[in-house]
Motif scaffolding. Structure first.
Motif, short mmCIF file in Angstrom:
data_model
loop_
_atom_site.label_atom_id
_atom_site.label_comp_id
_atom_site.label_asym_id
_atom_site.label_seq_id
_atom_site.Cartn_x
_atom_site.Cartn_y
_atom_site.Cartn_z
N VAL A 149 40.44 18.13 59.19
CA VAL A 149 40.65 19.41 59.88
C VAL A 149 41.32 20.42 58.96
O VAL A 149 40.96 21.60 58.94
CB VAL A 149 41.49 19.20 61.16
N THR A 150 42.26 19.95 58.17
CA THR A 150 42.92 20.85 57.21
C THR A 150 41.93 21.36 56.17
O THR A 150 41.89 22.56 55.85
CB THR A 150 44.08 20.12 56.50
N ALA A 151 41.10 20.44 55.64
CA ALA A 151 40.08 20.84 54.67
C ALA A 151 39.08 21.80 55.30
O ALA A 151 38.64 22.78 54.68
CB ALA A 151 39.37 19.61 54.11
N TRP A 152 38.71 21.52 56.55
CA TRP A 152 37.79 22.40 57.27
C TRP A 152 38.38 23.79 57.44
O TRP A 152 37.69 24.81 57.27
CB TRP A 152 37.47 21.79 58.63
N PHE A 153 39.66 23.86 57.77
CA PHE A 153 40.34 25.15 57.94
C PHE A 153 40.31 25.96 56.64
O PHE A 153 40.02 27.16 56.64
CB PHE A 153 41.79 24.92 58.39
N LEU A 154 40.60 25.27 55.53
CA LEU A 154 40.55 25.95 54.23
C LEU A 154 39.12 26.41 53.91
O LEU A 154 38.92 27.50 53.35
CB LEU A 154 41.06 25.02 53.12
N ALA A 155 38.12 25.57 54.26
CA ALA A 155 36.73 25.94 54.02
C ALA A 155 36.35 27.17 54.84
O ALA A 155 35.62 28.04 54.36
CB ALA A 155 35.81 24.77 54.34
N CYS A 156 36.82 27.22 56.08
CA CYS A 156 36.53 28.39 56.93
C CYS A 156 37.12 29.66 56.31
O CYS A 156 36.48 30.72 56.34
CB CYS A 156 37.11 28.17 58.33
N ILE A 157 38.33 29.55 55.74
CA ILE A 157 38.93 30.70 55.07
C ILE A 157 38.09 31.11 53.87
O ILE A 157 37.79 32.29 53.66
CB ILE A 157 40.38 30.36 54.62
N GLY A 158 37.68 30.09 53.08
CA GLY A 158 36.91 30.39 51.88
C GLY A 158 35.54 30.97 52.17
O GLY A 158 34.99 31.73 51.37
N SER A 210 41.58 22.66 46.11
CA SER A 210 42.45 22.20 47.20
C SER A 210 41.66 21.39 48.23
O SER A 210 42.12 20.34 48.71
CB SER A 210 43.11 23.41 47.88
N ILE A 211 40.46 21.87 48.56
CA ILE A 211 39.61 21.14 49.52
C ILE A 211 39.23 19.79 48.96
O ILE A 211 39.26 18.77 49.66
CB ILE A 211 38.36 21.98 49.86
N LEU A 212 38.90 19.76 47.68
CA LEU A 212 38.50 18.52 47.03
C LEU A 212 39.65 17.52 47.00
O LEU A 212 39.45 16.31 47.21
CB LEU A 212 38.03 18.83 45.61
N SER A 213 40.86 17.99 46.78
CA SER A 213 42.03 17.11 46.76
C SER A 213 42.24 16.45 48.12
O SER A 213 42.56 15.26 48.22
CB SER A 213 43.28 17.89 46.36
N LEU A 214 42.04 17.22 49.18
CA LEU A 214 42.17 16.66 50.53
C LEU A 214 41.11 15.61 50.79
O LEU A 214 41.38 14.56 51.41
CB LEU A 214 42.08 17.79 51.57
N MET A 215 39.89 15.85 50.33
CA MET A 215 38.82 14.89 50.55
C MET A 215 39.03 13.62 49.73
O MET A 215 38.64 12.52 50.15
CB MET A 215 37.46 15.51 50.22
N ARG A 216 39.66 13.73 48.58
CA ARG A 216 40.01 12.53 47.82
C ARG A 216 41.02 11.69 48.57
O ARG A 216 40.97 10.45 48.54
CB ARG A 216 40.53 12.93 46.44
N LEU A 217 41.93 12.34 49.27
CA LEU A 217 42.90 11.60 50.09
C LEU A 217 42.18 10.91 51.25
O LEU A 217 42.55 9.79 51.64
CB LEU A 217 43.97 12.55 50.62
N VAL A 218 41.15 11.55 51.81
CA VAL A 218 40.37 10.93 52.88
C VAL A 218 39.75 9.63 52.40
O VAL A 218 39.78 8.60 53.11
CB VAL A 218 39.28 11.90 53.38
N VAL A 219 39.20 9.64 51.20
CA VAL A 219 38.58 8.44 50.63
C VAL A 219 39.60 7.32 50.50
O VAL A 219 39.34 6.16 50.83
CB VAL A 219 37.96 8.77 49.25
#
Length: 499
Positions: free
Chosen positions: A60-69, A93-102
């Motif tokens: 959700v956090t990554a999605w929020f940043l993507a919506c801003i971008g 920043s989005i990529l860092s969050l997705m690495r944490l998801v993995v």
């Protein structure tokens, strides 16, 4: 673990040699012992909730940043030029969050073999091809590669949350139902691959659909049309229990997600192979280029190649939905019939038309070539072996003939196949079928269970005379919305629903 059934082996490789492998579109996964069941139950309670909560928060956090971008950008803007400035920097920043998801999902350490090619001029290797494609967990590779532009189904854009994240990679979307989609996709890939703009690398899963990783199926040639160098990347999941493989026949997406998130640790291995530079012949012939890259990747993986495609996947799925005998092997049956000349002669349709007195219904595998007027060749014997029933060791000839009729009539409405089925299973030659015969027909080419077939017969037999004809059933079916799928030749519409 992947299961193995009698009818799921024996596909043919591109060089004509037999490769005894699993049907690439089948995956079996069951918790088959008490220890696994207890362990999964415990981790479902103590581990799964934690992972789900943290993963949802991160996505959700990554999605929020993507919506801003993506704010203020239209779909046309995303296709016209690569992101620059602050929008491009937000990708990190989005990529860092997705690495944490993995990591939270249990893939604590993704093993990297080889080296990702990062040229000073990204046009030197603008395309990355990844295989085998077997799971939505293959998105791990997208994260590892730094979020390149993906080639994906257009439906992906509509996925909640994930759709916006994929949009941020500025993907090339494929509209499978659009007849011009293939040409438009190829055109866009060529434009990006040859552009002087600083586009991200394009990531392609050239198989176009998920398999069980037992082989590499046909590579679609779209990503090879630009004729530019590509970097092949292989992906493996060396786990004791395969909870990631998502195929047409097997566990659903939610079950796989549940079983994967209840594993303490899952492994993934990504191998970067050397950049493949096409020859002049490969630049002129994208199909040759695709085949040669596939051969290199198959050799690195140590698995065979098979000329299966997404359309073959649809054919198998449709056959299974309708209950066609030998459904899991229809792709191989189709290839064998073509090799034996049966595709041209359609002798099976002539045999069905001759009526029941002209047919012996049960016989050994050795007799099938003779019945079809074929010489005794390995291909003819293999065709027979597919339809041998384990219980009796014999072939039920109507089952083979129905499968062959299904392949002959793919472009026709299902009513055509039904008309042949009524002749095929009518042992009296009167054109009338009783309830038992109708149940056989309905379970083999309408996808009904026995109980639904029994009830349908009762509704169609209005006079309670104990039999119905083909015309009576069609007249009944035309009044029932449930049976609308049998009156169209649209493959996508010919899917029986649960009654």
């Amino acid at each position: 673990m992947n299961g193995k059934m009698h009818s799921e082996t024996g596909a043919f490789s591109s060089d004509g040699m037999r490769a005894e492998i699993l049907n690439p579109f089948v995956h079996k996964l069951e918790l088959d012992n008490t220890y696994d069941k207890i362990k999964t139950a415990i981790f479902t309670v103590i581990l799964l909730p934690f992972r789900v909560i943290v993963i949802c928060y991160l996505i959700v956090t990554a999605w929020f940043l993507a919506c801003i971008g993506l704010y203020g950008l239209s779909e046309e803007d995303l296709r016209r030029q690569p992101m620059t400035g602050w929008r491009s920097k937000l990708r990190f920043s989005i990529l860092s969050l997705m690495r944490l998801v993995v990591i939270v999902a249990g893939f604590h350490r993704v093993k990297i073999v080889g080296k990702q090619y990062t040229p000073s001029n990204p046009r030197d290797a603008p395309v990355v091809v990844i295989a085998p494609h077997s799971s939505y967990f293959d998105a791990i590779a997208i994260v590892v590669l730094g979020a390149p532009s993906v080639v994906a189904k257009a439906d992906t854009a509509r996925l909640p949350f994930i759709g916006q994240l994929i949009n941020y990679t500025q993907p090339v979307y494929v509209w499978r139902d659009d007849p011009n989609s293939r040409q438009n996709t190829i055109k866009e890939i060529i434009q990006r691959a040859t552009s002087k703009e600083d586009w991200p690398q394009i990531l392609i899963f050239p198989e176009g659909t998920c398999t069980n990783r037992s082989c590499l199926i046909t590579f679609k040639s779209g990503g090879f049309y630009p004729g530019v160098p590509v970097q092949p990347v292989t992906i493996r999941y060396p786990n004791a229990r395969d909870t990631v493989t998502w195929t047409w026949e097997g566990p659903g997406a939610l079950k796989l997600l549940w079983l994967t998130l209840t594993q303490v640790h899952s492994s993934c291995e990504i191998e970067f192979l050397p950049v493949y530079y096409p020859s002049e012949a490969e630049r002129r012939d994208p199909k040759l280029y695709a085949r040669n890259v596939r051969d290199v990747m198959a050799k690195a993986l140590g698995i065979p190649v098979l000329d299966y495609t997404y359309d073959d996947c649809r054919l198998i799925a449709r056959a299974k939905q309708l209950g066609i005998p030998g459904a899991t092997s229809v792709r191989e049956v189709s290839e064998l019939r073509a090799q034996l000349g049966l595709e041209r002669s359609r002798i099976e349709l002539h045999l069905i038309a001759q009526g029941p007195m002209a047919r012996k219904r049960w016989f050994s595998a050795a007799e099938l070539p003779c019945r079809l007027g074929l010489p005794e060749t390995p291909a003819a014997q293999r065709l027979a072996d597919i339809f041998v029933q384990r219980s009796s060791g014999l072939i039920h000839f109507p089952d083979y003939l129905l499968c062959a009729a299904f392949l002959c009539l793919q472009q026709e409405p299902l009513t055509q196949l039904l008309s042949y089925a009524f002749k095929l299973y009518d042992t009296t030659g009167t054109g009338r079928v009783d309830v038992n015969t109708f149940e056989e027909i309905a379970t083999h080419c309408l996808g009904l269970c026995q109980e639904d077939a029994h009830n349908t017969f009762g509704q169609a037999d209005l006079d309670e005379k104990g039999w119905i004809t083909y015309d009576e059933f069609i007249s009944f079916a035309q009044k029932k919305p449930f049976f609308s799928f049998i009156f169209t030749n649209d493959l996508a519409a010919q899917k029986p629903k649960t009654q």
